[in-house]
Scaffold this active site. Structure first.
Site, PDB file in Angstrom:
ATOM      1  N   GLN A  32       0.857  -1.168   0.000  1.00  0.00           N
ATOM      2  CA  GLN A  32       0.000   0.000   0.000  1.00  0.00           C
ATOM      3  C   GLN A  32       0.903   1.230   0.000  1.00  0.00           C
ATOM      4  O   GLN A  32       2.055   1.167   0.429  1.00  0.00           O
ATOM      5  CB  GLN A  32      -0.962   0.010   1.169  1.00  0.00           C
ATOM      6  CG  GLN A  32      -0.328  -0.010   2.540  1.00  0.00           C
ATOM      7  CD  GLN A  32      -1.366  -0.289   3.620  1.00  0.00           C
ATOM      8  OE1 GLN A  32      -2.300  -1.061   3.407  1.00  0.00           O
ATOM      9  NE2 GLN A  32      -1.199   0.324   4.778  1.00  0.00           N
ATOM     10  N   ASP A 182       4.801  -3.791 -17.286  1.00  0.00           N
ATOM     11  CA  ASP A 182       3.408  -3.776 -16.835  1.00  0.00           C
ATOM     12  C   ASP A 182       2.769  -2.408 -17.074  1.00  0.00           C
ATOM     13  O   ASP A 182       2.268  -1.771 -16.148  1.00  0.00           O
ATOM     14  CB  ASP A 182       3.374  -4.127 -15.342  1.00  0.00           C
ATOM     15  CG  ASP A 182       1.971  -4.440 -14.830  1.00  0.00           C
ATOM     16  OD1 ASP A 182       1.101  -4.756 -15.664  1.00  0.00           O
ATOM     17  OD2 ASP A 182       1.758  -4.360 -13.609  1.00  0.00           O
TER      18      ASP A 182
END
Length: 213
Positions: A32, A182
Protein backbone atom coordinates in the site's frame (compact mmCIF):
# COMPACT_ATOMS: atom_id res chain seq x y z
CA UNK A 1 3.08 0.09 8.86
CA UNK A 2 5.20 1.53 11.68
CA UNK A 3 6.23 -1.95 12.83
CA UNK A 4 7.36 -2.83 9.30
CA UNK A 5 9.14 0.42 8.43
CA UNK A 6 11.08 0.71 11.69
CA UNK A 7 13.27 -2.42 11.36
CA UNK A 8 13.52 -2.02 7.59
CA UNK A 9 14.82 1.56 7.64
CA UNK A 10 16.26 1.70 11.17
CA UNK A 11 13.93 4.33 12.63
CA UNK A 12 10.25 5.15 13.03
CA UNK A 13 8.43 7.02 10.23
CA UNK A 14 8.12 10.17 12.36
CA UNK A 15 11.93 10.31 12.57
CA UNK A 16 12.62 9.39 8.93
CA UNK A 17 10.07 11.80 7.44
CA UNK A 18 8.94 15.30 8.36
CA UNK A 19 5.39 14.06 7.93
CA UNK A 20 4.02 10.56 7.28
CA UNK A 21 0.34 9.91 6.65
CA UNK A 22 -0.59 6.57 8.22
CA UNK A 23 -3.78 6.44 6.14
CA UNK A 24 -2.92 4.70 2.86
CA UNK A 25 -3.33 6.72 -0.31
CA UNK A 26 -3.70 3.74 -2.63
CA UNK A 27 -3.18 0.03 -3.08
CA UNK A 28 -0.21 -1.23 -5.09
CA UNK A 29 -0.74 -5.00 -5.51
CA UNK A 30 1.72 -6.40 -2.94
CA UNK A 31 1.83 -3.14 -0.99
CA UNK A 32 0.00 0.00 0.00
CA UNK A 33 1.17 3.54 -0.70
CA UNK A 34 1.40 6.35 1.83
CA UNK A 35 2.01 10.05 1.28
CA UNK A 36 4.89 11.59 3.17
CA UNK A 37 7.11 14.67 3.26
CA UNK A 38 10.89 14.63 3.49
CA UNK A 39 12.68 16.95 5.91
CA UNK A 40 13.55 19.26 3.00
CA UNK A 41 9.85 19.60 2.11
CA UNK A 42 9.85 17.19 -0.86
CA UNK A 43 6.57 15.32 -1.34
CA UNK A 44 7.07 11.56 -1.66
CA UNK A 45 5.13 8.32 -1.97
CA UNK A 46 6.16 5.46 0.32
CA UNK A 47 5.40 1.94 -0.80
CA UNK A 48 5.06 -0.42 2.17
CA UNK A 49 4.79 -4.17 1.63
CA UNK A 50 1.77 -5.97 3.06
CA UNK A 51 2.38 -8.32 6.02
CA UNK A 52 2.81 -12.03 5.14
CA UNK A 53 2.64 -11.28 1.40
CA UNK A 54 5.86 -13.23 0.76
CA UNK A 55 4.53 -16.49 2.21
CA UNK A 56 1.13 -16.07 0.54
CA UNK A 57 2.71 -15.35 -2.84
CA UNK A 58 5.01 -18.37 -2.60
CA UNK A 59 2.05 -20.60 -1.77
CA UNK A 60 -0.04 -19.28 -4.67
CA UNK A 61 2.83 -19.60 -7.13
CA UNK A 62 3.50 -23.19 -6.04
CA UNK A 63 -0.15 -24.03 -6.71
CA UNK A 64 0.00 -22.39 -10.15
CA UNK A 65 3.18 -24.27 -11.09
CA UNK A 66 1.79 -27.60 -9.87
CA UNK A 67 -1.37 -27.11 -11.92
CA UNK A 68 0.71 -26.14 -14.96
CA UNK A 69 2.81 -29.30 -14.61
CA UNK A 70 -0.28 -31.47 -14.38
CA UNK A 71 -1.92 -29.83 -17.39
CA UNK A 72 1.22 -30.00 -19.51
CA UNK A 73 1.60 -33.72 -18.76
CA UNK A 74 -1.91 -34.27 -20.16
CA UNK A 75 -1.79 -32.00 -23.20
CA UNK A 76 0.70 -32.02 -26.06
CA UNK A 77 -0.49 -28.56 -27.11
CA UNK A 78 0.40 -27.15 -23.68
CA UNK A 79 3.68 -29.04 -23.75
CA UNK A 80 4.47 -27.40 -27.09
CA UNK A 81 3.73 -24.02 -25.50
CA UNK A 82 6.02 -24.90 -22.58
CA UNK A 83 3.37 -24.00 -20.02
CA UNK A 84 5.69 -25.05 -17.18
CA UNK A 85 8.36 -22.67 -18.45
CA UNK A 86 5.86 -19.81 -18.76
CA UNK A 87 4.60 -20.24 -15.20
CA UNK A 88 8.17 -20.59 -13.90
CA UNK A 89 9.04 -17.28 -15.57
CA UNK A 90 5.92 -15.73 -14.02
CA UNK A 91 6.90 -17.03 -10.58
CA UNK A 92 10.47 -15.76 -10.86
CA UNK A 93 9.23 -12.32 -11.91
CA UNK A 94 6.71 -12.16 -9.07
CA UNK A 95 9.27 -13.16 -6.43
CA UNK A 96 11.82 -10.73 -7.83
CA UNK A 97 9.22 -7.96 -7.54
CA UNK A 98 8.80 -8.61 -3.81
CA UNK A 99 12.28 -7.24 -3.16
CA UNK A 100 11.78 -3.50 -3.59
CA UNK A 101 15.53 -2.96 -3.95
CA UNK A 102 15.12 -4.49 -7.41
CA UNK A 103 12.29 -2.09 -8.24
CA UNK A 104 14.36 0.84 -7.02
CA UNK A 105 17.20 -0.19 -9.31
CA UNK A 106 14.88 -0.72 -12.28
CA UNK A 107 13.28 2.69 -11.71
CA UNK A 108 16.65 4.45 -11.68
CA UNK A 109 17.78 2.53 -14.75
CA UNK A 110 14.65 3.40 -16.73
CA UNK A 111 14.98 7.03 -15.62
CA UNK A 112 18.50 7.13 -17.08
CA UNK A 113 17.29 5.56 -20.33
CA UNK A 114 14.35 7.97 -20.62
CA UNK A 115 16.38 11.10 -19.84
CA UNK A 116 15.91 13.58 -22.68
CA UNK A 117 12.80 11.88 -24.10
CA UNK A 118 10.19 14.61 -24.74
CA UNK A 119 7.20 14.56 -22.41
CA UNK A 120 8.36 11.46 -20.48
CA UNK A 121 9.24 11.16 -16.81
CA UNK A 122 10.24 8.42 -14.34
CA UNK A 123 10.02 9.19 -10.60
CA UNK A 124 13.13 9.89 -8.56
CA UNK A 125 13.94 7.19 -6.00
CA UNK A 126 15.35 8.05 -2.56
CA UNK A 127 17.66 5.09 -2.00
CA UNK A 128 18.45 5.97 1.62
CA UNK A 129 14.75 5.40 2.34
CA UNK A 130 14.44 2.10 0.45
CA UNK A 131 14.83 -1.48 1.59
CA UNK A 132 13.58 -4.95 0.73
CA UNK A 133 10.03 -4.09 1.84
CA UNK A 134 9.88 -0.29 1.72
CA UNK A 135 10.41 2.08 -1.21
CA UNK A 136 10.34 5.87 -1.19
CA UNK A 137 10.02 7.81 -4.43
CA UNK A 138 8.93 11.17 -5.75
CA UNK A 139 5.20 11.86 -5.47
CA UNK A 140 3.69 12.28 -8.93
CA UNK A 141 0.63 14.37 -9.75
CA UNK A 142 -1.54 13.20 -12.63
CA UNK A 143 -4.39 11.12 -13.99
CA UNK A 144 -4.50 7.82 -15.84
CA UNK A 145 -3.50 8.08 -19.48
CA UNK A 146 -6.92 6.64 -20.45
CA UNK A 147 -8.90 9.52 -18.88
CA UNK A 148 -9.46 11.11 -22.28
CA UNK A 149 -12.28 13.44 -21.23
CA UNK A 150 -10.11 14.99 -18.52
CA UNK A 151 -7.16 15.14 -20.92
CA UNK A 152 -9.30 17.01 -23.47
CA UNK A 153 -10.71 19.32 -20.78
CA UNK A 154 -7.13 20.22 -19.80
CA UNK A 155 -6.45 21.26 -23.41
CA UNK A 156 -3.77 18.61 -24.01
CA UNK A 157 -3.11 17.29 -27.50
CA UNK A 158 -3.76 13.56 -27.53
CA UNK A 159 -1.69 13.03 -30.68
CA UNK A 160 1.34 14.59 -28.99
CA UNK A 161 0.80 12.41 -25.92
CA UNK A 162 0.50 9.31 -28.10
CA UNK A 163 3.64 10.16 -30.07
CA UNK A 164 5.65 10.79 -26.90
CA UNK A 165 4.45 7.55 -25.33
CA UNK A 166 5.10 5.50 -28.46
CA UNK A 167 8.57 7.01 -28.89
CA UNK A 168 9.39 6.07 -25.28
CA UNK A 169 8.16 2.51 -25.73
CA UNK A 170 10.06 2.07 -29.01
CA UNK A 171 13.27 3.27 -27.33
CA UNK A 172 12.72 0.90 -24.42
CA UNK A 173 12.03 -2.09 -26.66
CA UNK A 174 14.20 -1.61 -29.73
CA UNK A 175 17.07 0.60 -28.58
CA UNK A 176 17.68 -0.19 -24.91
CA UNK A 177 16.24 -3.69 -24.70
CA UNK A 178 15.01 -2.80 -21.20
CA UNK A 179 11.31 -2.02 -20.87
CA UNK A 180 8.44 -1.48 -18.44
CA UNK A 181 6.80 -4.89 -18.14
CA UNK A 182 3.41 -3.78 -16.84
CA UNK A 183 2.31 -0.57 -18.61
CA UNK A 184 -1.41 -0.67 -17.77
CA UNK A 185 -3.31 2.63 -17.27
CA UNK A 186 -2.77 2.58 -13.51
CA UNK A 187 0.97 2.76 -14.11
CA UNK A 188 0.85 5.57 -16.69
CA UNK A 189 0.00 9.01 -15.36
CA UNK A 190 -0.21 12.24 -17.34
CA UNK A 191 0.15 15.61 -15.66
CA UNK A 192 -2.78 17.72 -16.87
CA UNK A 193 -0.80 20.94 -16.45
CA UNK A 194 2.40 19.92 -18.24
CA UNK A 195 1.34 16.99 -20.45
CA UNK A 196 4.25 14.92 -19.11
CA UNK A 197 3.66 11.16 -18.96
CA UNK A 198 5.15 9.30 -15.99
CA UNK A 199 5.94 5.58 -15.92
CA UNK A 200 5.09 4.21 -12.46
CA UNK A 201 5.60 0.90 -10.65
CA UNK A 202 8.71 -0.74 -12.09
CA UNK A 203 8.25 -3.96 -10.15
CA UNK A 204 8.08 -5.92 -13.40
CA UNK A 205 10.45 -5.24 -16.28
CA UNK A 206 11.47 -7.05 -19.45
CA UNK A 207 14.81 -7.35 -21.20
CA UNK A 208 15.70 -8.37 -24.74
CA UNK A 209 19.01 -9.32 -26.28
CA UNK A 210 20.40 -7.45 -29.25
CA UNK A 211 19.40 -10.34 -31.51
CA UNK A 212 15.81 -10.24 -30.21
CA UNK A 213 15.65 -6.52 -30.83
Amino acid sequence: VVELITPELGATPDKLYANFNLEPLAAASTAQVHRATLHDGTQVAVKVQRPDILAKTKADLNIIQNVASALQARSQALANLNLKGITRKLANGAMNGLDYRNEAYYTRRLADNMAGMPGIHVPMVYMELCSTRVMTEEFVQGIKLTKTQQIDAAGLDRVTLANNFLSAVIKQLLVDGFFHGDPHPGNLFVNTETGVITFLDLGLIGEMTQQQR
